[in-house]
Write an enzyme that holds these catalytic residues in place. Structure first.
Site, PDB file in Angstrom:
ATOM      1  N   ASP A 525       7.923   3.678  -0.016  1.00 59.36           N
ATOM      2  CA  ASP A 525       8.935   4.188  -0.951  1.00 59.36           C
ATOM      3  C   ASP A 525       9.872   5.198  -0.302  1.00 59.36           C
ATOM      4  O   ASP A 525      11.060   5.213  -0.612  1.00 59.36           O
ATOM      5  CB  ASP A 525       8.247   4.871  -2.147  1.00 59.36           C
ATOM      6  CG  ASP A 525       7.447   3.896  -2.975  1.00 59.36           C
ATOM      7  OD1 ASP A 525       7.646   2.679  -2.818  1.00 59.36           O
ATOM      8  OD2 ASP A 525       6.597   4.363  -3.767  1.00 59.36           O
TER       9      ASP A 525
HETATM   10  P1  NAP Z   1       3.823   4.338  -0.498  1.00 56.59           P
HETATM   11  O1  NAP Z   1       5.192   4.083  -0.974  1.00 56.59           O
HETATM   12  O2  NAP Z   1       2.756   4.517  -1.526  1.00 56.59           O
HETATM   13  O3  NAP Z   1       3.463   3.159   0.484  1.00 56.59           O
HETATM   14  C1  NAP Z   1       2.328   3.201   1.267  1.00 56.59           C
HETATM   15  C2  NAP Z   1       2.274   1.892   2.017  1.00 56.59           C
HETATM   16  O4  NAP Z   1       1.164   1.976   2.908  1.00 56.59           O
HETATM   17  C3  NAP Z   1       2.017   0.694   1.121  1.00 56.59           C
HETATM   18  O5  NAP Z   1       3.197  -0.060   0.981  1.00 56.59           O
HETATM   19  C4  NAP Z   1       0.887  -0.100   1.822  1.00 56.59           C
HETATM   20  O6  NAP Z   1       1.337  -1.428   2.089  1.00 56.59           O
HETATM   21  C5  NAP Z   1       0.710   0.665   3.125  1.00 56.59           C
HETATM   22  N1  NAP Z   1      -0.698   0.725   3.504  1.00 56.59           N
HETATM   23  C6  NAP Z   1      -1.763   1.030   2.749  1.00 56.59           C
HETATM   24  N2  NAP Z   1      -2.895   0.967   3.458  1.00 56.59           N
HETATM   25  C7  NAP Z   1      -2.518   0.610   4.707  1.00 56.59           C
HETATM   26  C8  NAP Z   1      -3.240   0.372   5.909  1.00 56.59           C
HETATM   27  N3  NAP Z   1      -4.567   0.494   5.971  1.00 56.59           N
HETATM   28  N4  NAP Z   1      -2.541   0.020   7.016  1.00 56.59           N
HETATM   29  C9  NAP Z   1      -1.200  -0.121   6.966  1.00 56.59           C
HETATM   30  N5  NAP Z   1      -0.473   0.093   5.859  1.00 56.59           N
HETATM   31  C10 NAP Z   1      -1.127   0.454   4.736  1.00 56.59           C
HETATM   32  O7  NAP Z   1       3.732   5.623   0.473  1.00 56.59           O
HETATM   33  P2  NAP Z   1       4.816   6.668   0.966  1.00 56.59           P
HETATM   34  O8  NAP Z   1       5.990   5.976   1.548  1.00 56.59           O
HETATM   35  O9  NAP Z   1       4.084   7.669   1.785  1.00 56.59           O
HETATM   36  O10 NAP Z   1       5.300   7.349  -0.358  1.00 56.59           O
HETATM   37  C11 NAP Z   1       4.428   8.152  -1.144  1.00 56.59           C
HETATM   38  C12 NAP Z   1       4.579   7.805  -2.590  1.00 56.59           C
HETATM   39  O11 NAP Z   1       3.733   8.659  -3.350  1.00 56.59           O
HETATM   40  C13 NAP Z   1       5.999   8.026  -3.072  1.00 56.59           C
HETATM   41  O12 NAP Z   1       6.371   7.049  -4.003  1.00 56.59           O
HETATM   42  C14 NAP Z   1       5.910   9.371  -3.732  1.00 56.59           C
HETATM   43  O13 NAP Z   1       6.874   9.569  -4.745  1.00 56.59           O
HETATM   44  C15 NAP Z   1       4.500   9.363  -4.289  1.00 56.59           C
HETATM   45  N6  NAP Z   1       4.048  10.744  -4.465  1.00 56.59           N
HETATM   46  C16 NAP Z   1       3.695  11.510  -3.403  1.00 56.59           C
HETATM   47  C17 NAP Z   1       3.418  12.855  -3.587  1.00 56.59           C
HETATM   48  C18 NAP Z   1       3.050  13.791  -2.436  1.00 56.59           C
HETATM   49  O14 NAP Z   1       2.933  14.989  -2.661  1.00 56.59           O
HETATM   50  N7  NAP Z   1       2.856  13.290  -1.262  1.00 56.59           N
HETATM   51  C19 NAP Z   1       3.471  13.398  -4.873  1.00 56.59           C
HETATM   52  C20 NAP Z   1       3.777  12.555  -5.937  1.00 56.59           C
HETATM   53  C21 NAP Z   1       4.057  11.223  -5.714  1.00 56.59           C
HETATM   54  P3  NAP Z   1       0.258  -2.606   2.254  1.00 56.59           P
HETATM   55  O15 NAP Z   1      -0.590  -2.588   1.055  1.00 56.59           O
HETATM   56  O16 NAP Z   1       1.106  -3.844   2.389  1.00 56.59           O
HETATM   57  O17 NAP Z   1      -0.480  -2.328   3.509  1.00 56.59           O
END
Ligand code: NAP
Length: 598
Positions: A525
């Site tokens: 994302d």
């Molecule tokens: P993300 O959008 O949740 O995407 C994570 C990606 O990691 C997934 O598409 C998944 O694809 C891949 N993945 C999972 N396990 C894996 C593995 N073992 N090996 C390789 N790939 C793997 O993560 P992000 O880009 O870090 O974004 C974080 C999200 O969390 C955002 O939408 C954000 O708004 C939300 N969030 C974060 C916080 C915070 O404080 N960090 C707070 C609130 C909300 P596959 O399944 O295809 O592998």
């Protein structure tokens, strides 16, 4: 009491402003240690719990006090230990010190703390003795200790404004905690130390185990768990004080109000944090659990709790209603968190951090303990500030996070329009290695998938190998990548990545156009260009890492599945983008081996 209340309120408000001023200067790099540190400091509820466990307030109070001592000391020991573990990892490229040297320094500090604590204990004891002899109130000495402790806590938080001073700052905060606890052991109300000792032993063992052995990837759930322990301590002390004061409360409505706040906020934070920890640990389904009329029934429940609270202020002796209100607060915490998706748990745990601080401050008002009012206010401010920062980084409101059931993936909606977006190019590790061989500058973009795969060590090795080949490697850190603010920084620090190679979103975005390769490791994302280009996307408006500006993009993930927001990523259809499918840790190892063979 009214003057005391006035003073307490002044302290609460001023500490909040001071906390805001100090905490807003903590860089995103240190947001995860900040959460653990405020968590450890909010374990100051220990001082109030010690008095209740050791005083002669009746068997029920002693027992509840004992549990509160065990919970609070778990937070103090575990919180400070894990904060120190994290801060030890943050090293600057050129001055990274050996682990052994750091351990020796730590040992010396522990000896120093024990020596000084012993000295202070003797001073308090002498002061007490003299106080008794002169007929002076011995709690005066304790009051001064609390003032010094509060100053040390604030200096501790101030230290977190730069990695260089962070450990020194935490050392001061730890020292402040020790002073407050040792001083309290001489409180004139304490007559029996058996339950206190038992509680402290349990808390030290539990907190010590959590602090030493919990992996860095489990820090979010540990934080949630410790909020629940802090809140439980506050709730139990609230119940104990309600029972102890009984009918007297009719003449002390202020005390009844403070007790009410303590049990309501403490109760809902306890169960809410337990739910958050279970979702983060994947003991419960991460997807939002929703049902018809959910928001209406939750608001009705809240109204019943508020109504009972108001009635109890008027009629404090309605004890059945008091226990009903406490039970409903516990139920409300549970119901508040179930409709929130696992990926929104970071905002939830920050908010609950803030509530735990408020419960702690309320306990300070009940026991008229000013250090608890100060730390409760600092903790409350810190949690509130982090929640706001996270919501801003996601371009969402706190209301949307709490009541929007975001993350409930509608597969049809997620895939709509995906087919006409173009083709997706996939590559294999040896092709990717050839691209890296010709690169001069690489930006690594870590995300939640890196944490799931525990790929941080492999990523760091790959970056070192590239560095040795003369490639300029930088890391791009999005404020909400991962499951906690600052989570990526901690994981990379654990893998010995110097913090001067980590760049925040605003610093790195202008640099992407110069990068030969953007290597996206389990991030989704936070790289989706739809956040800028597609007004209909749920991500629209969220600031993103502008990965698409790099000359080539390599994405490590297992499939085409969407990330937390449940929407397709436009980036993957970009002709410059290549997908290296597989578990991120395996892919990084393969990539590294191929690179070594070139
Ligand atoms: P993300 O959008 O949740 O995407 C994570 C990606 O990691 C997934 O598409 C998944 O694809 C891949 N993945 C999972 N396990 C894996 C593995 N073992 N090996 C390789 N790939 C793997 O993560 P992000 O880009 O870090 O974004 C974080 C999200 O969390 C955002 O939408 C954000 O708004 C939300 N969030 C974060 C916080 C915070 O404080 N960090 C707070 C609130 C909300 P596959 O399944 O295809 O592998």
């Amino acid at each position: 009491m009214t003057t005391e209340l006035e003073i307490g309120l002044y302290i609460f408000i001023l500490a909040g402003f001071l906390g805001y001023h100090v905490i807003s200067r903590v860089p995103p790099l240190l947001h995860t240690p900040l959460m653990s540190a405020t968590n450890a400091m909010s374990g100051i509820s220990l001082v109030g719990s010690l008095v209740v466990a050791g005083a002669d307030f009746g068997m029920l109070s002693t027992f509840l006090g004992f549990i509160a001592v065990a919970c609070s000391s778990t937070n103090v020991v575990g919180g400070f230990l894990i904060t120190d573990r994290m801060l030890k990892m943050f090293k600057k490229g050129e001055d990274g010190r050996g682990e052994r040297e750091v351990r020796t320094r730590l040992r010396r500090r522990v000896v120093l703390v024990i020596l000084v604590a012993g000295l202070l204990a003797s001073i308090v004891w002498l002061e007490e003795l003299q106080g008794f002899l002169r007929g002076v109130d011995p709690t005066n000495a304790l009051g001064f200790f609390y003032i010094v402790s509060a100053v040390l806590f604030i200096l501790g938080l101030k230290g977190l404004s730069a990695p260089k001073y962070a450990r020194k700052g935490m050392f001061l905060a730890e020292f402040g905690m020790l002073m407050a606890v040792i001083g309290t052991l001489f409180h004139h109300d304490i007559v029996d130390y058996r339950w206190i000792v038992a509680g402290l032993i349990i808390g030290t063992i539990a907190g010590g185990s959590m602090g030493w052995w919990i992996p860095m990837t489990a820090v979010p759930q540990r934080t949630a768990l410790s909020h629940s322990l802090g809140a439980l301590a506050a709730t139990l002390i609230g119940i104990s004080e309600y029972v102890r004061h009984g009918a007297e409360l009719v003449h002390d409505r202020v005390l009844m109000t403070a007790i009410g706040f303590e049990v309501v906020i403490g109760g809902l934070t306890f169960t809410g944090s337990l739910m958050a920890a279970a979702k983060l640990q994947e003991l419960l389904r991460g997807a939002p659990i929703t049902y018809k009329g959910q928001n209406t029934s939750n608001i009705t429940l809240l109204a019943v709790i508020v109504g009972s609270f108001v009635y109890l202020i008027a009629v404090p002796t309605a004890s059945s209603l008091f226990y009903l209100m406490t039970g409903l607060a516990l139920l409300f915490g549970f119901l508040l968190v179930i409709p929130i998706g696992a990926a929104d748990m970071p905002v939830v745990i920050s908010l609950l951090n803030s509530y735990a601080g408020l419960a702690d401050a309320a306990m300070g008002f009940v026991l008229m303990n000013k250090i608890q009012i100060i730390t409760g206010s600092l903790d409350g401010t810190s949690g509130f500030l982090l929640s706001i920062l996270m919501c801003r980084a996601m371009n969402r409101s706190a209301m949307n996070v709490l009541f929007g059931a975001f993350g409930k993936i509608e597969p049809e909606a997620a895939r709509s329009g995906a087919d006409d977006r173009g083709t997706v190019r996939s590559i294999v590790p040896n092709e990717a290695a050839l691209l890296f061989d010709g690169a001069r500058s690489v930006v690594i973009v870590p995300g939640y998938g890196m944490a799931v795969a525990q790929a941080q060590h492999g990523v760091s090795e790959l970056a070192n190998a590239l560095g040795k080949r003369g490639v300029n490697v930088r890391y791009a850190i999005h404020p909400v990548a991962g499951r906690m603010p600052g989570h990526m920084n901690v994981l990379l620090a654990e893998a010995n990545v110097p913090y001067d190679q980590l760049f925040e979103m605003d610093e790195i975005n202008p640099y992407f156009a110069e990068a030969d390769i953007a290597l996206v490791v389990g991030a989704n994302d936070v790289t989706n260009p739809a956040a800028k280009n597609d007004k209909s996307s749920p991500l629209y408006g969220m600031p993103i890492l502008e990965v698409e500006r790099a000359k080539a993009i390599i994405v490590l993930k297992r499939s085409m599945r969407p990330g937390f927001a449940g929407v397709d990523n436009e980036l993957y259809y970009n002709p410059k983008c290549m997908m290296l499918f597989g578990d991120a840790r395996d892919s990084v190892v393969k990539l590294l081996n191929e690179l070594k063979n070139i």
